[in-house]
Each structure stands twice: as structure tokens, then as C-alpha cells.
Motif scaffolding. Sequence first.
Motif, mmCIF file in Angstrom:
data_model
loop_
_atom_site.group_PDB
_atom_site.id
_atom_site.type_symbol
_atom_site.label_atom_id
_atom_site.label_comp_id
_atom_site.label_asym_id
_atom_site.label_seq_id
_atom_site.Cartn_x
_atom_site.Cartn_y
_atom_site.Cartn_z
ATOM 1 N N SER A 110 0.830 -1.200 0.000
ATOM 2 C CA SER A 110 0.000 0.000 0.000
ATOM 3 C C SER A 110 0.872 1.260 0.000
ATOM 4 O O SER A 110 0.577 2.226 -0.717
ATOM 5 C CB SER A 110 -0.921 -0.018 1.210
ATOM 6 O OG SER A 110 -1.702 1.158 1.264
ATOM 7 N N GLU A 111 1.948 1.264 0.783
ATOM 8 C CA GLU A 111 2.851 2.419 0.800
ATOM 9 C C GLU A 111 3.520 2.611 -0.555
ATOM 10 O O GLU A 111 3.686 3.745 -1.017
ATOM 11 C CB GLU A 111 3.896 2.220 1.897
ATOM 12 C CG GLU A 111 3.317 2.275 3.305
ATOM 13 C CD GLU A 111 4.358 1.965 4.365
ATOM 14 O OE1 GLU A 111 5.504 1.607 3.973
ATOM 15 O OE2 GLU A 111 4.044 2.052 5.568
ATOM 16 N N GLN A 112 3.890 1.524 -1.185
ATOM 17 C CA GLN A 112 4.496 1.622 -2.516
ATOM 18 C C GLN A 112 3.495 2.161 -3.535
ATOM 19 O O GLN A 112 3.822 3.019 -4.366
ATOM 20 C CB GLN A 112 5.029 0.264 -2.962
ATOM 21 C CG GLN A 112 5.772 0.295 -4.285
ATOM 22 C CD GLN A 112 6.208 -1.076 -4.732
ATOM 23 O OE1 GLN A 112 5.515 -2.077 -4.496
ATOM 24 N NE2 GLN A 112 7.366 -1.151 -5.382
ATOM 25 N N GLY A 113 2.263 1.688 -3.480
ATOM 26 C CA GLY A 113 1.238 2.174 -4.404
ATOM 27 C C GLY A 113 0.929 3.645 -4.204
ATOM 28 O O GLY A 113 0.736 4.396 -5.169
ATOM 29 N N SER A 114 0.896 4.095 -2.942
ATOM 30 C CA SER A 114 0.641 5.515 -2.666
ATOM 31 C C SER A 114 1.766 6.389 -3.211
ATOM 32 O O SER A 114 1.521 7.459 -3.779
ATOM 33 C CB SER A 114 0.481 5.734 -1.165
ATOM 34 O OG SER A 114 -0.639 5.014 -0.664
ATOM 35 N N VAL A 245 9.010 16.879 -6.591
ATOM 36 C CA VAL A 245 7.935 16.093 -5.981
ATOM 37 C C VAL A 245 7.878 14.701 -6.617
ATOM 38 O O VAL A 245 7.763 13.680 -5.927
ATOM 39 C CB VAL A 245 6.589 16.820 -6.135
ATOM 40 C CG1 VAL A 245 5.436 15.915 -5.696
ATOM 41 C CG2 VAL A 245 6.578 18.102 -5.312
ATOM 42 N N ARG A 246 7.997 14.672 -7.927
ATOM 43 C CA ARG A 246 7.980 13.381 -8.628
ATOM 44 C C ARG A 246 9.205 12.551 -8.274
ATOM 45 O O ARG A 246 9.091 11.336 -8.030
ATOM 46 C CB ARG A 246 7.914 13.624 -10.137
ATOM 47 C CG ARG A 246 7.829 12.350 -10.961
ATOM 48 C CD ARG A 246 7.620 12.680 -12.425
ATOM 49 N NE ARG A 246 7.501 11.482 -13.226
ATOM 50 C CZ ARG A 246 8.535 10.855 -13.785
ATOM 51 N NH1 ARG A 246 9.763 11.350 -13.633
ATOM 52 N NH2 ARG A 246 8.354 9.758 -14.489
ATOM 53 N N ALA A 247 10.372 13.179 -8.237
ATOM 54 C CA ALA A 247 11.592 12.434 -7.924
ATOM 55 C C ALA A 247 11.546 11.870 -6.509
ATOM 56 O O ALA A 247 11.936 10.706 -6.269
ATOM 57 C CB ALA A 247 12.810 13.331 -8.106
ATOM 58 N N GLN A 251 11.474 8.018 -5.285
ATOM 59 C CA GLN A 251 12.394 7.510 -4.271
ATOM 60 C C GLN A 251 11.620 6.785 -3.167
ATOM 61 O O GLN A 251 12.018 5.689 -2.733
ATOM 62 C CB GLN A 251 13.203 8.652 -3.676
ATOM 63 C CG GLN A 251 14.196 8.208 -2.598
ATOM 64 C CD GLN A 251 14.893 9.379 -1.936
ATOM 65 O OE1 GLN A 251 14.484 10.526 -2.094
ATOM 66 N NE2 GLN A 251 15.951 9.107 -1.182
ATOM 67 N N ALA A 252 10.510 7.399 -2.712
ATOM 68 C CA ALA A 252 9.702 6.752 -1.689
ATOM 69 C C ALA A 252 9.134 5.427 -2.197
ATOM 70 O O ALA A 252 9.076 4.435 -1.445
ATOM 71 C CB ALA A 252 8.570 7.679 -1.247
ATOM 72 N N GLY A 253 8.721 5.411 -3.461
ATOM 73 C CA GLY A 253 8.212 4.164 -4.021
ATOM 74 C C GLY A 253 9.283 3.091 -4.104
ATOM 75 O O GLY A 253 9.028 1.906 -3.847
ATOM 76 N N ALA A 254 10.515 3.506 -4.458
ATOM 77 C CA ALA A 254 11.613 2.541 -4.533
ATOM 78 C C ALA A 254 11.975 2.017 -3.146
ATOM 79 O O ALA A 254 12.257 0.822 -2.966
ATOM 80 C CB ALA A 254 12.824 3.191 -5.191
#
Length: 425
Positions: A110-114, A245-247, A251-254
Motif C-alpha cells: 500500500s505504501e508503494q502504491g501511494s 515532488v515526482r523524484a 524515491q519513496a516508491g523505490a
Amino acid sequence: MSVLRAALLGVACMLCAGTAWAAAAQENAGQPALFANPSLRQAVRSVWDGSPDVQVARAELNAAQARARAAAQPLYNPTLALDAENADVNRRTMGLSLALDLSGKRRARSEQGSAQLQASQAGYDLLRRDVATRWLKAWSTLSLVAGQRQLGERRVELMRRFDELAAQRLKVGDISSPERDLAGLALGEAQIQQASLIGNEAAAMATLASISQDAAASAGNLPNALPPASATIAPLAFDDYPELVRARALQAGAEAGVQVAQRARMPDPTVSLTGGQVRSGPVNDRVIGVSVSFPLPVLNTGRAEVDAARAEADAASAGVRAQQLAAKARLRETQARYDALLGAAQAFRISRAAAFDERTALLEKLWRAGELGTSDYLVQLKQSLDTALSGLDLQAQAWQAWFDYLSAAGRLTDWIDGGNKDASP
């Protein structure tokens, strides 16, 4: 020489009329365009509504939203099993099993998807900004070349009338043959330059049409007033830039992907509950059973997936730093270029180079007094027209640099929407 003098006076008058845009520009020079006018604002919104690139980005954003919802769903569904056996012992049973997410796989997914959804939203905003910038620059280019083409038409007409007059005066001996040839050469050169201006306008229209053609009709022409100084716009905080913001979201998704890979290595137990009836001859018994099973991560431990996720997280972290450096460098470059072009445009408007009417009147006086020959008068007349074309070019370059600066400062969308946060405190 009276006919020639009258014709040249007419040429000078036409030149004054052809360069009237400079006077109008000077009247509006003190009116800064802190916000886009309503027609231009509506035109940009129409570009966003009709742009295929924006539509693709919107569809990708919808897909990211659906993937985020899917990532937040439970990983496992229950399994229903029905068993029937007829033999020495008749068996009828029903079982229900469910794998339990005890390692937090769902939370990590869920954190990765967000994070991926946030990155997609920032990418959507970034694309809208880039599309608006491209369209605004193409629109300003079209306004420029259209004005140059109109001024070029006046130049061709001026040279054609001068050529006709020169032919008439050659017959009566008022001018020499070389002066007659000079008028013809000037007309030919003006026609060649006009063809080039028409080609530039066609190219600008094609560029604009590749983004959005319909919106240009409602946007109007490029304002005569110059855009405001860069100091009137407070750049957005770097952390709020769509690129950053995108970068950071990537990073958070990775990093969340590392957690997903680590938790995927942890086996989840499967709990099964079975109940039914067993009949053996005259004996009829009810049975109930509970079982727990664990997968054994022996053949595939998942270590390679974790290493790959960590490498992707390191790459995303480096990408954030690269975007920070690029955003700061782009802001400095666009601001320096805009300040230079704006200063040049402002200096042009208050200099003698923009005083077309006065210069034309002075040339006429010098010619009447015999202090300026016909050929010199024609050369300076052509120079005045070329200067007018260059003035248009400089004005358009200043506006294009303004759009680039707004984009680099993170304020282009605010400028279009007319938000109050544009102005610096």
C-alpha cells in the motif's frame, strides 16, 4: 526632382504608419503582465483539454489510482474445498483455508502504491506545465512572425512604389541608371525577404498546430507591453517543484519496494479448517480438523529481489539530487537570460532605435536639403524597416524567456490561473 521628393515623402509616411506599433508599445510599456489575461488563460485551458499528451497522462494517472487501490487490498483470498469419497468409508467434507499476512506485505504494498500514485500525479502536473510552456512559446512565435510578415508586406509595397517612381524619373533624366537599378534591386531583395517571412509564418503555424491550433484563435495577439521584471515573481520553493515532488515520490516508491521485497521473503502461514461427515457401515461420525502450513523458502530465498530493489532505491535517491541541481541551474539560467532580454527590450524602446517617426522625418529633411543622396536615403530607409523587424523579434524573445522563467520558477500555472501567490512579498 519634385516628383521624386513627393514620392519619397509618401514612402516616409507609410513607414511612419507601418511602425506605429512602437508608439503603442511605449504607451503600454509600464503595464506589467503579472497574470495572464482571461482570453489567454482560457486558451491555455483549452490546450490542456484538447492535448493528446495531456489525455495520455490523465489516463496513466487514472491507472495509477487504480493500482494504488489494488495495492491496498488484502493479498490473499480464502479457498473453499469440497471433498467426497465413496469406498469402504464414505467421506463428505468441506474445508476453508486462508493465508495470513503476518509479515506486513499488504502495508508495504500500500505504501508503494501511494508513492507511485504521488509520482504519477506530479508527472501529470509536470506534463501540463510543459505543454503550456510549449504552446505559449509557439503562440508567441506565431504572433511575432505574423507581425513581421505584415511589416514585410509594407516593405514590399514601399519598394515597389519606389521602383515605379525610379523608372519614371529615369525616363525624364532626373536620376541615373545606377540609381534606377538600385531601386529594382531593393524591390527584389524585399520580395525575397518577404517569401522567407511567409515561410517562417507557415512553420510557426505548423508548430502551433502540432500542439493545439484551435486555442490560438481565442488567445489574441502578443501584448504590446513587455512582461514584468523577474523580481516581481517569487520562485516556488524547490521542494514543491513538480520535478522534485515526482523524484521524491519515485524515491519513496523505490524504498517501499525494498520493504515489499524483504517481506516477500517471509513465508506466510496458511490456516485450514475442515469439517464433514464420515460413514463406515452403520457408524456415522462427524469430523473437524485444523491445519497450518508454511511454505519453505529453500529453492528461492528472494535475496536477489531485495538486492535489486535496494539498487533501484539508490538510483532514485541519486535522481532526487540530480533534479535538485538541474532545477537550481535552470532557474539561474532562465532568470539571467530573461533579465538580459528584458533589459535589451526596454532599452530599445527608449533609444533612438525605436524613434522611427523622428528618424524618418530627419532623413527627409536631409534629403530635401541635398545633404543625403537618393541611394543613402534608400539604404537608411531599409535599415529602419530592418530595425522594426528586429524590434518585434526582441519583444517576442522577451516573452518567450518570460514563459521559460515562469516554468523554471514553478509559477507558470499560478501565472495562468491568476493566483495571488505569484507576487513576491
